[in-house]
Design a protein around this motif. Structure first.
Motif, short mmCIF file in Angstrom:
data_model
loop_
_atom_site.label_atom_id
_atom_site.label_comp_id
_atom_site.label_asym_id
_atom_site.label_seq_id
_atom_site.Cartn_x
_atom_site.Cartn_y
_atom_site.Cartn_z
N GLU A 41 95.17 -27.86 -34.78
CA GLU A 41 94.04 -28.04 -35.32
C GLU A 41 93.75 -26.62 -33.72
O GLU A 41 93.32 -25.83 -33.59
CB GLU A 41 93.47 -28.95 -34.41
N GLY A 42 94.47 -26.96 -32.54
CA GLY A 42 94.75 -26.24 -31.51
C GLY A 42 95.52 -24.40 -31.88
O GLY A 42 94.88 -23.92 -31.39
N GLU A 43 96.21 -24.72 -33.27
CA GLU A 43 96.83 -23.64 -33.33
C GLU A 43 95.84 -22.71 -34.25
O GLU A 43 95.86 -21.55 -35.22
CB GLU A 43 98.18 -23.48 -34.05
N GLY A 44 94.82 -23.15 -34.72
CA GLY A 44 93.90 -22.52 -35.28
C GLY A 44 94.06 -22.67 -37.46
O GLY A 44 93.42 -22.51 -37.85
N LEU A 45 95.45 -23.77 -37.66
CA LEU A 45 95.94 -23.88 -38.55
C LEU A 45 95.03 -25.01 -39.32
O LEU A 45 95.36 -25.00 -40.72
CB LEU A 45 97.59 -24.01 -38.76
N VAL A 46 94.73 -25.83 -38.78
CA VAL A 46 93.61 -26.98 -39.42
C VAL A 46 92.46 -27.12 -38.80
O VAL A 46 91.91 -26.47 -37.67
CB VAL A 46 94.53 -28.46 -39.21
N GLY A 55 84.35 -40.84 -39.01
CA GLY A 55 86.22 -40.99 -39.05
C GLY A 55 85.95 -39.59 -39.57
O GLY A 55 85.19 -39.00 -40.79
N ALA A 56 86.59 -38.44 -38.93
CA ALA A 56 87.09 -37.09 -39.23
C ALA A 56 87.76 -37.23 -40.57
O ALA A 56 88.77 -37.40 -40.42
CB ALA A 56 87.42 -36.42 -37.69
N ARG A 57 87.83 -35.86 -40.85
CA ARG A 57 88.66 -35.78 -41.97
C ARG A 57 88.74 -33.90 -42.05
O ARG A 57 88.48 -33.26 -40.95
CB ARG A 57 87.47 -34.97 -43.34
N TYR A 58 90.07 -33.83 -41.90
CA TYR A 58 91.05 -32.24 -41.55
C TYR A 58 91.46 -31.85 -42.62
O TYR A 58 91.98 -31.91 -44.00
CB TYR A 58 92.35 -32.89 -40.99
N GLU A 59 91.12 -29.94 -42.74
CA GLU A 59 92.06 -29.56 -43.49
C GLU A 59 92.47 -27.83 -43.20
O GLU A 59 92.00 -27.85 -42.12
CB GLU A 59 90.49 -29.43 -44.81
N PRO A 60 93.37 -27.84 -44.21
CA PRO A 60 94.01 -26.79 -43.57
C PRO A 60 92.43 -25.20 -44.09
O PRO A 60 92.06 -25.54 -44.54
CB PRO A 60 95.03 -26.71 -44.78
N VAL A 61 93.27 -24.23 -42.99
CA VAL A 61 93.05 -23.09 -42.20
C VAL A 61 93.52 -22.23 -43.63
O VAL A 61 94.36 -22.23 -43.07
CB VAL A 61 92.76 -22.99 -41.35
N VAL A 62 92.94 -21.30 -44.33
CA VAL A 62 93.46 -20.14 -45.16
C VAL A 62 93.13 -19.62 -43.84
O VAL A 62 92.03 -18.47 -44.10
CB VAL A 62 92.83 -20.25 -46.48
N GLY A 64 93.72 -15.62 -43.58
CA GLY A 64 92.82 -14.76 -42.93
C GLY A 64 91.26 -15.25 -44.41
O GLY A 64 90.89 -14.20 -44.96
N GLY A 65 91.93 -15.80 -45.06
CA GLY A 65 90.90 -15.65 -46.44
C GLY A 65 89.80 -16.94 -46.64
O GLY A 65 88.45 -16.83 -45.54
N GLU A 66 89.58 -17.24 -47.64
CA GLU A 66 88.35 -18.24 -47.95
C GLU A 66 87.73 -19.14 -47.12
O GLU A 66 88.51 -19.70 -46.62
CB GLU A 66 88.20 -18.73 -49.62
N HIS A 67 86.54 -18.95 -47.16
CA HIS A 67 86.19 -19.89 -45.88
C HIS A 67 84.95 -20.47 -46.38
O HIS A 67 84.10 -19.96 -47.41
CB HIS A 67 85.33 -18.80 -44.74
N HIS A 68 85.35 -22.04 -46.66
CA HIS A 68 84.02 -22.77 -47.42
C HIS A 68 83.47 -23.50 -46.29
O HIS A 68 83.55 -23.99 -45.45
CB HIS A 68 84.47 -23.27 -48.35
N HIS A 69 82.59 -24.49 -46.76
CA HIS A 69 81.62 -25.44 -45.98
C HIS A 69 81.44 -26.77 -46.89
O HIS A 69 81.94 -26.61 -48.28
CB HIS A 69 80.30 -25.39 -45.65
N HIS A 70 81.10 -27.80 -46.84
CA HIS A 70 80.17 -29.15 -47.25
C HIS A 70 79.45 -29.63 -47.27
O HIS A 70 78.39 -29.35 -47.13
CB HIS A 70 81.94 -29.99 -47.38
#
Lengths: 121, 121
Positions: A41-46, A55-62, A64-70
């Motif tokens: 998360e610190g690296e901005g990859l998740v 409880g939190a959930r985690y997801e990979p960050v693409v 330069g790519g797409e960006h979504h919400h939930h």
DNA sequence: GTACTTGCAAATACTTTGCAGGTAT
DNA sequence: ATACCTGCAAAGTATTTGCAAGTAC
């Protein structure tokens, strides 16, 4: 191994990541999962996603790519990802008006999902 | 007394609500605060806001009125409320496109706040 | 009395930390 | 040997639940 964690597409809870990793041979303690997530998360990859279900959930960050919400279903709990350019534009325009940096943003929609609407009334 | 809780304007943590109530004479246990919040949230009079700082916050919902979101400062933790009609419009337009009801929604912006930007670089 | 509300304390759930053991260099 | 990573178990925080006591009707 840290990589294995972020390889899943959708967002998962720490426990799910732990279990999923275990199934494919890599035995990981829950503590290590949290430690890895903190780093990533610190690296901005998740990114951490809070859907208000304890409880939190985690997801990979693409990168330069797409960006979504939930969108989370209030009846069955199902999580539906979506993306919307108009929404993104509105948020980025906000940046100039607001005296606040917009480094990241998150949008969460709550309501009944299509599946539940069809199944019931 | 349940009313007293929701009388605060801004969003507060359960503990803050408990302390604030205690200060004005009404001694309330934290358990009762959570019980009241659960009820009020069910009635749609209070909404839970998660700002990703461990622990949810709660704020009263103005029945037919204004509706805002929050920007949280990643440096000082300060919470800044804001509203934006264009953003609201974008979200409501989403409703038709998405096969998902939009009963409620939440937008969270993360970044450095104006105060911190001015204080530092 | 019966029904409902309350605070306290215990129980849970989620996350973080301490630590001893193992691996890499 | 030194530095780092790991899992387990203990510690922490946030929230929920059980329960006996208090109040309302």
């Amino acid at each position: 191994m840290v990589e294995t964690l972020a390889r899943q597409r959708c967002c998962m809870s720490a426990q799910e990541i732990c279990d999923a990793s275990a199934k494919r041979g890599g035995r990981v303690g829950i503590a290590s999962v949290y430690r890895a997530l903190e780093l990533l998360e610190g690296e901005g990859l998740v990114q951490r996603v809070e859907v208000g279900q304890g409880g939190a959930r985690y997801e990979p960050v693409v990168p330069g790519g797409e960006h979504h919400h939930h969108a989370v279903c209030e009846r069955c709990g199902r999580l539906t990802p979506f993306e919307d350019p108009a929404l993104e534009r509105a948020i980025h325009r906000l940046g100039s008006r607001l005296g606040h940096e917009i480094r990241a943003h998150d949008v969460l929609i709550k309501g009944e999902c299509g599946r539940c609407m069809r199944a019931r009334g």
